[in-house]
Design an enzyme around this catalytic site. Sequence first.
Site, PDB file in Angstrom:
ATOM      1  N   ASN A  22      13.265  75.042  69.371  1.00 57.78           N
ATOM      2  CA  ASN A  22      14.600  75.624  69.547  1.00 57.78           C
ATOM      3  C   ASN A  22      15.178  75.850  68.146  1.00 57.78           C
ATOM      4  OD1 ASN A  22      17.209  76.293  70.147  1.00 57.78           O
ATOM      5  ND2 ASN A  22      17.810  74.273  70.919  1.00 57.78           N
ATOM      6  N   LYS A  24      17.801  77.411  67.399  1.00 57.25           N
ATOM      7  CA  LYS A  24      19.280  77.537  67.420  1.00 57.25           C
ATOM      8  C   LYS A  24      19.686  78.765  66.604  1.00 57.25           C
ATOM      9  CE  LYS A  24      19.375  72.580  67.849  1.00 57.25           C
ATOM     10  NZ  LYS A  24      20.186  71.388  67.933  1.00 57.25           N
ATOM     11  N   HIS A 107      21.401  73.677  77.585  1.00 56.44           N
ATOM     12  CA  HIS A 107      21.383  72.881  76.353  1.00 56.44           C
ATOM     13  C   HIS A 107      22.762  72.252  76.154  1.00 56.44           C
ATOM     14  CE1 HIS A 107      21.092  71.730  72.150  1.00 56.44           C
ATOM     15  NE2 HIS A 107      19.782  71.794  72.301  1.00 56.44           N
ATOM     16  N   GLU A 109      24.531  71.861  73.644  1.00 61.26           N
ATOM     17  CA  GLU A 109      25.456  72.650  72.799  1.00 61.26           C
ATOM     18  C   GLU A 109      26.117  73.751  73.620  1.00 61.26           C
ATOM     19  OE1 GLU A 109      22.681  73.483  69.620  1.00 61.26           O
ATOM     20  OE2 GLU A 109      22.707  71.359  69.104  1.00 61.26           O
ATOM     21  N   GLU A 179      17.199  65.410  76.927  1.00 61.86           N
ATOM     22  CA  GLU A 179      17.695  65.388  75.547  1.00 61.86           C
ATOM     23  C   GLU A 179      18.967  64.551  75.477  1.00 61.86           C
ATOM     24  OE1 GLU A 179      16.196  69.017  73.186  1.00 61.86           O
ATOM     25  OE2 GLU A 179      18.085  69.557  74.112  1.00 61.86           O
ATOM     26  N   GLY A 185      19.891  66.193  66.652  1.00 61.80           N
ATOM     27  CA  GLY A 185      20.322  66.532  65.293  1.00 61.80           C
ATOM     28  C   GLY A 185      20.899  65.359  64.517  1.00 61.80           C
ATOM     29  N   SER A 225      15.809  64.694  67.770  1.00 64.89           N
ATOM     30  CA  SER A 225      15.287  64.166  66.504  1.00 64.89           C
ATOM     31  C   SER A 225      13.801  63.817  66.571  1.00 64.89           C
ATOM     32  CB  SER A 225      16.122  62.967  66.037  1.00 64.89           C
ATOM     33  OG  SER A 225      17.436  63.384  65.754  1.00 64.89           O
TER      34      SER A 225
HETATM   35  C1  PEP Z   1      17.651  70.394  70.311  1.00 66.93           C
HETATM   36  O1  PEP Z   1      18.723  70.812  69.902  1.00 66.93           O
HETATM   37  O2  PEP Z   1      17.156  70.835  71.364  1.00 66.93           O
HETATM   38  C2  PEP Z   1      16.978  69.348  69.537  1.00 66.93           C
HETATM   39  C3  PEP Z   1      16.071  68.620  70.123  1.00 66.93           C
HETATM   40  O3  PEP Z   1      17.389  69.210  68.216  1.00 66.93           O
HETATM   41  P1  PEP Z   1      16.810  68.179  67.131  1.00 66.93           P
HETATM   42  O4  PEP Z   1      15.325  68.136  67.271  1.00 66.93           O
HETATM   43  O5  PEP Z   1      17.240  68.759  65.824  1.00 66.93           O
HETATM   44  O6  PEP Z   1      17.443  66.863  67.413  1.00 66.93           O
END
Ligand code: PEP
Length: 262
Positions: A22, A24, A107, A109, A179, A185, A225
Amino acid sequence: MPYLYFFFNKIFYMRAKLIAANWKMNGSFALIDSMQKVLSPILEKTTCEVVICPPDVLLSSMNNTVKGSRIAVGAQNVHSETSGAFTGETSAPLLQECGVQWCIVGHSERRMLFGETDEFIRSKTETLLKHGIRPILCIGETLEQRESGNHEEVVVSQLGKGLSGLAAEDQLRCVVAYEPIWAIGTGVTATSKKAQEIHAFIRTIISEKFGNEIAENTSILYGGSCNPNNAKDLFTQKDIDGGLIGGASLKADDFLSIINSF
Ligand code: PEP
Protein backbone atom coordinates in the site's frame (compact mmCIF):
# COMPACT_ATOMS: atom_id res chain seq x y z
CA MET A 1 -2.52 -21.40 -10.72
CA PRO A 2 -2.49 -22.53 -7.09
CA TYR A 3 -5.25 -20.13 -6.08
CA LEU A 4 -8.14 -21.43 -8.14
CA TYR A 5 -10.17 -24.53 -8.53
CA PHE A 6 -13.22 -25.21 -10.64
CA PHE A 7 -16.34 -26.98 -9.47
CA PHE A 8 -19.55 -27.17 -11.53
CA ASN A 9 -18.16 -24.42 -13.80
CA LYS A 10 -17.69 -22.01 -10.90
CA ILE A 11 -14.31 -20.62 -9.96
CA PHE A 12 -13.32 -20.99 -6.33
CA TYR A 13 -10.39 -19.22 -4.76
CA MET A 14 -8.14 -21.01 -2.33
CA ARG A 15 -6.16 -19.62 0.58
CA ALA A 16 -2.98 -18.18 -0.89
CA LYS A 17 0.12 -16.45 0.38
CA LEU A 18 -0.17 -12.81 -0.53
CA ILE A 19 1.92 -9.71 -0.02
CA ALA A 20 0.25 -6.42 -0.93
CA ALA A 21 2.01 -3.06 -1.01
CA ASN A 22 0.00 0.00 0.00
CA TRP A 23 1.96 2.99 -1.28
CA LYS A 24 -0.65 5.45 0.07
CA MET A 25 0.07 8.97 -1.35
CA ASN A 26 3.69 8.05 -2.16
CA GLY A 27 5.63 6.49 -4.98
CA SER A 28 6.42 7.52 -8.53
CA PHE A 29 6.68 6.23 -12.09
CA ALA A 30 10.37 5.57 -11.35
CA LEU A 31 9.52 3.44 -8.30
CA ILE A 32 7.31 1.19 -10.44
CA ASP A 33 10.24 0.60 -12.80
CA SER A 34 12.66 -0.18 -10.01
CA MET A 35 10.17 -2.53 -8.27
CA GLN A 36 9.70 -4.41 -11.53
CA LYS A 37 13.47 -4.78 -11.98
CA VAL A 38 14.23 -5.80 -8.39
CA LEU A 39 11.27 -8.14 -7.91
CA SER A 40 11.13 -9.92 -11.28
CA PRO A 41 13.86 -12.53 -10.67
CA ILE A 42 12.45 -13.64 -7.31
CA LEU A 43 8.84 -13.69 -8.47
CA GLU A 44 9.64 -16.50 -10.88
CA LYS A 45 10.56 -18.67 -7.88
CA THR A 46 8.12 -17.70 -5.14
CA THR A 47 4.67 -19.16 -4.57
CA CYS A 48 3.61 -15.91 -3.00
CA GLU A 49 1.24 -13.60 -4.87
CA VAL A 50 2.42 -9.97 -5.00
CA VAL A 51 0.16 -6.96 -5.42
CA ILE A 52 1.23 -3.32 -5.61
CA CYS A 53 -1.35 -0.61 -4.90
CA PRO A 54 0.07 2.73 -6.07
CA PRO A 55 -1.86 6.03 -6.28
CA ASP A 56 -4.51 5.95 -9.04
CA VAL A 57 -2.58 8.15 -11.49
CA LEU A 58 0.12 5.47 -11.71
CA LEU A 59 -2.21 2.52 -12.31
CA SER A 60 -2.33 2.52 -16.09
CA SER A 61 1.41 2.96 -16.48
CA MET A 62 2.06 0.28 -13.87
CA ASN A 63 -0.23 -2.09 -15.74
CA ASN A 64 1.87 -1.63 -18.90
CA THR A 65 5.11 -2.12 -16.97
CA VAL A 66 4.15 -5.28 -15.07
CA LYS A 67 2.04 -6.95 -17.79
CA GLY A 68 3.07 -10.60 -18.14
CA SER A 69 4.94 -10.57 -14.80
CA ARG A 70 3.70 -11.98 -11.49
CA ILE A 71 3.06 -8.53 -10.02
CA ALA A 72 -0.66 -7.75 -9.88
CA VAL A 73 -2.04 -4.22 -10.03
CA GLY A 74 -4.07 -3.03 -7.05
CA ALA A 75 -5.91 0.20 -6.21
CA GLN A 76 -6.21 1.87 -2.82
CA ASN A 77 -9.80 3.00 -3.12
CA VAL A 78 -12.92 2.98 -5.30
CA HIS A 79 -16.36 4.60 -5.24
CA SER A 80 -19.40 2.41 -4.78
CA GLU A 81 -21.21 4.04 -7.72
CA THR A 82 -20.03 3.20 -11.21
CA SER A 83 -20.32 6.71 -12.69
CA GLY A 84 -21.76 10.15 -11.95
CA ALA A 85 -21.15 13.45 -10.22
CA PHE A 86 -18.57 12.35 -7.65
CA THR A 87 -15.73 14.79 -8.17
CA GLY A 88 -12.32 13.32 -7.50
CA GLU A 89 -13.52 9.74 -7.19
CA THR A 90 -12.64 6.69 -9.32
CA SER A 91 -15.09 4.03 -10.49
CA ALA A 92 -14.65 0.25 -10.57
CA PRO A 93 -15.14 0.06 -14.39
CA LEU A 94 -12.30 2.55 -14.84
CA LEU A 95 -10.07 0.62 -12.45
CA GLN A 96 -10.88 -2.47 -14.45
CA GLU A 97 -9.82 -0.69 -17.65
CA CYS A 98 -6.50 0.13 -15.97
CA GLY A 99 -5.88 -3.58 -15.37
CA VAL A 100 -6.66 -3.45 -11.65
CA GLN A 101 -7.21 -6.91 -10.12
CA TRP A 102 -7.28 -5.97 -6.42
CA CYS A 103 -8.54 -3.01 -4.39
CA ILE A 104 -8.10 -2.08 -0.73
CA VAL A 105 -11.34 -1.13 1.06
CA GLY A 106 -11.94 0.03 4.61
CA HIS A 107 -8.38 1.14 5.32
CA SER A 108 -8.31 2.86 8.73
CA GLU A 109 -7.06 6.08 7.10
CA ARG A 110 -10.18 6.13 4.87
CA ARG A 111 -12.39 5.34 7.87
CA MET A 112 -10.83 7.97 10.13
CA LEU A 113 -9.71 10.78 7.80
CA PHE A 114 -12.49 10.52 5.22
CA GLY A 115 -15.36 9.37 7.44
CA GLU A 116 -16.05 6.13 5.58
CA THR A 117 -18.70 4.00 7.27
CA ASP A 118 -19.01 0.21 7.32
CA GLU A 119 -22.07 0.51 5.08
CA PHE A 120 -20.18 2.54 2.45
CA ILE A 121 -17.29 0.07 2.62
CA ARG A 122 -19.71 -2.82 2.18
CA SER A 123 -21.18 -1.19 -0.95
CA LYS A 124 -17.68 -0.66 -2.40
CA THR A 125 -16.94 -4.35 -1.83
CA GLU A 126 -20.07 -5.31 -3.71
CA THR A 127 -19.25 -3.00 -6.64
CA LEU A 128 -15.70 -4.35 -6.88
CA LEU A 129 -16.92 -7.94 -6.92
CA LYS A 130 -19.39 -7.11 -9.71
CA HIS A 131 -16.48 -5.78 -11.76
CA GLY A 132 -14.15 -8.72 -11.22
CA ILE A 133 -11.84 -6.88 -8.79
CA ARG A 134 -10.90 -8.68 -5.58
CA PRO A 135 -11.37 -6.60 -2.39
CA ILE A 136 -8.82 -6.48 0.42
CA LEU A 137 -11.05 -5.58 3.37
CA CYS A 138 -9.13 -3.87 6.19
CA ILE A 139 -10.31 -4.16 9.78
CA GLY A 140 -8.64 -3.35 13.09
CA GLU A 141 -8.98 -1.63 16.42
CA THR A 142 -7.60 1.59 17.91
CA LEU A 143 -5.21 1.59 20.87
CA GLU A 144 -8.02 2.58 23.25
CA GLN A 145 -10.19 -0.27 22.01
CA ARG A 146 -7.30 -2.72 22.44
CA GLU A 147 -6.47 -1.43 25.93
CA SER A 148 -10.07 -1.61 27.06
CA GLY A 149 -10.29 -5.21 25.77
CA ASN A 150 -12.81 -4.36 23.04
CA HIS A 151 -10.69 -5.37 20.06
CA GLU A 152 -12.57 -8.60 19.35
CA GLU A 153 -15.90 -6.79 19.42
CA VAL A 154 -14.58 -4.17 16.94
CA VAL A 155 -13.24 -6.80 14.59
CA VAL A 156 -16.50 -8.80 14.70
CA SER A 157 -18.52 -5.70 13.92
CA GLN A 158 -16.30 -4.48 11.04
CA LEU A 159 -16.08 -7.95 9.56
CA GLY A 160 -19.81 -8.65 9.92
CA LYS A 161 -20.81 -5.35 8.33
CA GLY A 162 -18.11 -5.44 5.65
CA LEU A 163 -19.06 -8.88 4.41
CA SER A 164 -22.77 -8.91 5.17
CA GLY A 165 -24.99 -10.59 2.61
CA LEU A 166 -22.13 -11.84 0.42
CA ALA A 167 -22.58 -15.17 -1.32
CA ALA A 168 -20.06 -17.79 -0.26
CA GLU A 169 -18.22 -17.66 -3.59
CA ASP A 170 -17.91 -13.87 -3.29
CA GLN A 171 -16.51 -14.21 0.22
CA LEU A 172 -13.83 -16.46 -1.24
CA ARG A 173 -12.78 -13.66 -3.58
CA CYS A 174 -12.27 -11.29 -0.62
CA VAL A 175 -9.08 -11.12 1.39
CA VAL A 176 -9.19 -9.77 4.95
CA ALA A 177 -6.36 -7.60 6.27
CA TYR A 178 -6.15 -7.28 10.05
CA GLU A 179 -4.46 -3.95 10.72
CA PRO A 180 -4.41 -2.77 14.33
CA ILE A 181 -4.48 1.02 14.03
CA TRP A 182 -1.93 1.41 16.83
CA ALA A 183 0.58 -0.50 14.68
CA ILE A 184 0.10 1.36 11.38
CA GLY A 185 3.04 3.61 10.55
CA THR A 186 4.10 3.69 14.20
CA GLY A 187 6.98 1.22 14.18
CA VAL A 188 5.10 -0.77 16.85
CA THR A 189 4.18 -4.21 15.52
CA ALA A 190 1.71 -6.61 17.11
CA THR A 191 3.75 -9.51 18.48
CA SER A 192 3.40 -12.59 16.33
CA LYS A 193 1.56 -14.27 19.22
CA LYS A 194 -0.98 -11.42 19.54
CA ALA A 195 -1.40 -11.26 15.78
CA GLN A 196 -1.89 -15.05 15.51
CA GLU A 197 -4.53 -14.96 18.28
CA ILE A 198 -6.66 -12.39 16.54
CA HIS A 199 -6.15 -13.95 13.09
CA ALA A 200 -7.39 -17.30 14.47
CA PHE A 201 -10.34 -15.44 15.99
CA ILE A 202 -11.12 -13.78 12.63
CA ARG A 203 -11.06 -17.19 10.92
CA THR A 204 -13.50 -18.51 13.51
CA ILE A 205 -15.86 -15.60 12.84
CA ILE A 206 -15.68 -16.26 9.07
CA SER A 207 -16.37 -19.93 9.77
CA GLU A 208 -19.44 -19.06 11.85
CA LYS A 209 -20.74 -16.80 9.05
CA PHE A 210 -19.81 -18.81 5.97
CA GLY A 211 -18.75 -22.28 7.13
CA ASN A 212 -15.43 -23.94 7.79
CA GLU A 213 -14.42 -24.60 4.18
CA ILE A 214 -14.73 -20.92 3.27
CA ALA A 215 -12.89 -19.88 6.43
CA GLU A 216 -10.03 -22.26 5.70
CA ASN A 217 -9.75 -20.91 2.16
CA THR A 218 -9.82 -17.21 3.05
CA SER A 219 -6.47 -15.42 3.14
CA ILE A 220 -6.01 -13.20 6.19
CA LEU A 221 -3.17 -10.68 5.99
CA TYR A 222 -1.45 -8.81 8.78
CA GLY A 223 -0.70 -5.09 8.40
CA GLY A 224 1.00 -2.62 10.74
CA SER A 225 4.74 -1.82 10.73
CA CYS A 226 5.61 -5.11 9.07
CA ASN A 227 9.25 -4.95 7.94
CA PRO A 228 12.13 -7.20 6.86
CA ASN A 229 13.02 -7.89 10.52
CA ASN A 230 9.64 -9.06 11.78
CA ALA A 231 8.04 -10.49 8.61
CA LYS A 232 9.29 -14.07 9.00
CA ASP A 233 8.08 -14.35 12.57
CA LEU A 234 4.63 -13.08 11.54
CA PHE A 235 4.31 -15.14 8.36
CA THR A 236 5.16 -18.44 10.03
CA GLN A 237 2.05 -18.15 12.21
CA LYS A 238 -0.65 -20.64 11.24
CA ASP A 239 -3.38 -18.11 10.48
CA ILE A 240 -1.29 -15.32 8.96
CA ASP A 241 -1.32 -15.70 5.17
CA GLY A 242 0.74 -12.66 4.27
CA GLY A 243 0.91 -8.94 4.77
CA LEU A 244 -0.38 -5.55 3.75
CA ILE A 245 2.75 -3.44 3.79
CA GLY A 246 2.84 0.36 3.96
CA GLY A 247 6.15 2.14 4.67
CA ALA A 248 8.39 -0.87 3.96
CA SER A 249 6.86 -1.32 0.50
CA LEU A 250 8.37 1.95 -0.72
CA LYS A 251 11.90 0.57 -0.82
CA ALA A 252 12.33 -2.19 -3.40
CA ASP A 253 14.99 -4.01 -1.35
CA ASP A 254 12.91 -4.02 1.84
CA PHE A 255 9.83 -5.15 -0.03
CA LEU A 256 11.87 -7.91 -1.68
CA SER A 257 13.14 -9.20 1.64
CA ILE A 258 9.58 -9.21 3.04
CA ILE A 259 8.51 -11.36 0.07
CA ASN A 260 11.54 -13.58 0.67
CA SER A 261 10.43 -14.10 4.29
CA PHE A 262 7.89 -16.65 3.11
C1 PEP B 1 -0.94 0.30 6.02
O1 PEP B 1 -1.15 1.50 6.06
O2 PEP B 1 -1.72 -0.47 5.44
C2 PEP B 1 0.26 -0.21 6.70
C3 PEP B 1 0.31 -1.48 7.02
O3 PEP B 1 1.25 0.72 6.97
P1 PEP B 1 2.67 0.44 7.67
O4 PEP B 1 3.22 -0.83 7.12
O5 PEP B 1 3.49 1.63 7.29
O6 PEP B 1 2.42 0.37 9.13
